[in-house]
Scaffold this active site. Structure first.
Site, PDB file in Angstrom:
ATOM      1  CE  LYS A 156      -3.900   1.943   2.716  1.00 16.43           C
ATOM      2  NZ  LYS A 156      -4.683   1.841   4.029  1.00 16.43           N
ATOM      3  CB  SER A 208      -7.892   3.581   3.064  1.00 13.47           C
ATOM      4  OG  SER A 208      -7.149   2.858   4.012  1.00 13.47           O
ATOM      5  CB  SER A 246      -8.015   0.767   5.978  1.00 12.85           C
ATOM      6  OG  SER A 246      -8.612   1.825   5.619  1.00 12.85           O
TER       7      SER A 246
HETATM    8  N1  GLN Z   1     -12.852   4.312   6.868  1.00 12.25           N
HETATM    9  C1  GLN Z   1     -12.000   4.458   8.105  1.00 12.25           C
HETATM   10  C2  GLN Z   1     -11.840   5.876   8.074  1.00 12.25           C
HETATM   11  O1  GLN Z   1     -12.027   6.344   6.999  1.00 12.25           O
HETATM   12  C3  GLN Z   1     -10.913   3.366   8.441  1.00 12.25           C
HETATM   13  C4  GLN Z   1      -9.721   3.707   7.117  1.00 12.25           C
HETATM   14  C5  GLN Z   1      -8.438   3.159   7.595  1.00 12.25           C
HETATM   15  O2  GLN Z   1      -8.676   2.226   8.495  1.00 12.25           O
HETATM   16  N2  GLN Z   1      -7.272   3.594   7.318  1.00 12.25           N
HETATM   17  O3  GLN Z   1     -11.069   6.301   8.731  1.00 12.25           O
END
Ligand code: GLN
Length: 479
Positions: free
Chosen positions: A79, A154, A178
């Site tokens: 990532k 994400s 994410s």
């Molecule tokens: N959807 C969550 C956020 O927007 C989690 C994102 C993540 O785990 N990086 O913060």
């Protein structure tokens, strides 16, 4: 079956037996990227030359009888929040579009030692803020199971890349879900380790008290292999755990007879999507068939979206507002042209360099931390976080693992939730509480309607071995 469709543990065995070469495997992955990535946009950058050179080097070392690492020759995607020395690390943001990392993240360094082959950096919501992979400066990633749907976020690029067989293994990061939610949406395995199990050194920070790096893989055994390679204490991350790292792969061998599997009533509200609810209930039955015992538990705080989503987003945004203060156009990253004084330089750089969602979060986070509101928002959220932790501790007094949905629905359509941030945040109701408590959890593909449906298993702190063993049973029941 094409080479790029196999798992790391199968491929490792074939590489060791000399049946295939690392070059053939890396070529298969690169060919697949060439064929499909124009459609799904899972990668921000691909490094064919570097990957092939590395593959050749591994083949030569193997031919010479050298000792090789446990992931020798296996293609792996990272990532694009993980620093790789000398490589571009963008965080999916214009502000870091041309940023070259000056050092390796600890997880990256450990994967080098394991002889994995890095093939590229995957797409994500900008600075890992999002649940759909639509907030990237480099355009959205599409779900390989249905290109009209999001892959989740994400770490949507990592999940899509594994699901589309563009890579064998991938790493994501999980701050509120994410790794797990995109894994569920794309039909792959996603593991969020215990906070502190994997060093965060070189992971570009979103919310430091919640961030954790995790494997995205085709099966549970590969998740065990990949976690093994990256877990363990690191003096460069003061929050990293000194607990010894167990043999995760060996842990897959045991059975789950007598294991107590808890289901929380709060996780199954009447309004829950019936396919998602049915998948979790079927998964619980499958574990019972394998010898586990089902128990009902309560999560009065952690199981309620009004507590856990509010708490998560206040804390995550507050920490993000502090962490993202460093992008000011002075030391590195994007710098706006034409400013006449420093204040204006900061303002213009940040206005032009960050996307809408990132700016929304910086502003909300700064607000929650500001004098006069700190007690009402940030301090209150910290107090509720403690209650969430206690909720899980109480639940784990009567069960060994918890089982829940991963997300309230299967993959939704592109654009469907983009104009409604609150709706988007509600995707995280099953996952964000896990990060607030710091415990490990895994998303395992279990059912399939038109789209994949994962289920989530949660375990107490540092019980990844138990989590993987249970997930392994579930995976076989699903097959
Ligand atoms: N959807 C969550 C956020 O927007 C989690 C994102 C993540 O785990 N990086 O913060």
């Amino acid at each position: 079956m094409a080479l790029n469709q196999a798992t790391a543990h199968e491929l490792s065995a074939r590489l060791q037996q000399g049946e295939i070469t690392a070059r053939q495997l890396v070529e298969a992955a690169l060919d697949r990227i060439g064929a499909i990535d124009g459609q799904i946009n899972a990668f921000i950058s691909v490094d064919p030359a570097g990957a092939l050179t590395h593959a050749d080097c591994i083949d030569q070392r193997r031919a010479a009888g050298a000792a090789l690492g446990p992931l020798a020759g296996i293609p792996l995607a990272l990532k694009d929040v993980l620093c790789v020395r000398g490589g571009r690390t963008t965080c999916g943001s214009k502000i870091l579009e041309h940023f070259i990392a000056p050092y390796d993240a600890t997880a990256v360094e450990r994967l080098r030692t394991a002889d994995a082959v890095f093939i590229g950096k995957t797409n994500l919501d900008e600075f890992a803020m999002g649940s759909s992979c639509e907030n990237s400066y480099f355009g959205p990633t599409l779900n390989p199971c249905d290109p009209e749907r999001v892959p989740g976020g994400s770490s949507g690029g990592s999940a899509a890349a594994v699901a589309a067989d563009e890579t064998i293994l991938a790493l994501g990061s999980d701050t509120g879900g994410s790794v797990r939610q995109p894994a569920s949406y794309c039909g792959v395995v996603g593991l969020k380790p215990t906070y502190g199990r994997v060093s965060r050194y070189g992971l570009i920070a979103y919310a430091s008290s919640l961030d954790q790096i995790g494997p995205v893989t085709k099966d549970v055994e590969d998740a065990a292999l990949l976690l093994q390679a990256i877990a363990g204490h690191d003096p460069r991350d003061s929050t990293s755990s000194t607990a010894p790292v167990p043999d995760y792969r060996a842990a897959l061998q045991g059975d789950i007879r007598g294991l107590k599997v808890g289901l929380a009533r709060e996780h199954f509200p009447a309004a829950l999507d019936s396919e998602v609810a049915a998948a979790a209930q079927d998964a619980a039955n499958a574990l019972v068939d394998a010898g586990a015992e089902r128990v009902d538990v309560e999560l009065p705080v952690a199981g309620h979206p009004e507590y856990c989503i509010s708490t998560y987003y206040i804390i995550a945004m507050a920490e993000a507002s502090a962490n993202l203060a460093r992008y000011d156009g002075v030391k590195y990253g994007y710098r706006a042209e034409g400013s006449t004084d420093l204040q204006e330089l900061y303002l213009q750089t940040r206005s032009e360099g960050f996307g809408t969602e990132v700016k929304r979060r910086i502003m909300l986070g700064a607000y929650a931390l500001s004098a006069g509101y700190y007690d009402a928002y940030y301090r209150k959220a910290q107090q509720v976080r403690t209650l969430i932790r206690q909720d899980f501790a109480r639940a784990f007094a009567s069960c060994d693992v918890l089982l829940s949905p991963v997300a309230p629905t299967t993959a939704f359509r592109l654009g469907e939730q983009l104009d409604d941030p609150l709706q988007m945040y509600l995707n995280d109701i099953y996952t964000a509480s896990v990060n607030l408590a710091g415990i490990p959890a895994i998303s395992v593909p279990f059912a399939h309607s038109d789209l994949p449906i994962g289920v989530q298993l949660l375990a107490p702190t540092l019980e990844e071995a138990r989590l993987l063993r249970t997930a392994h049973v579930l995976e076989r029941a699903a097959a």
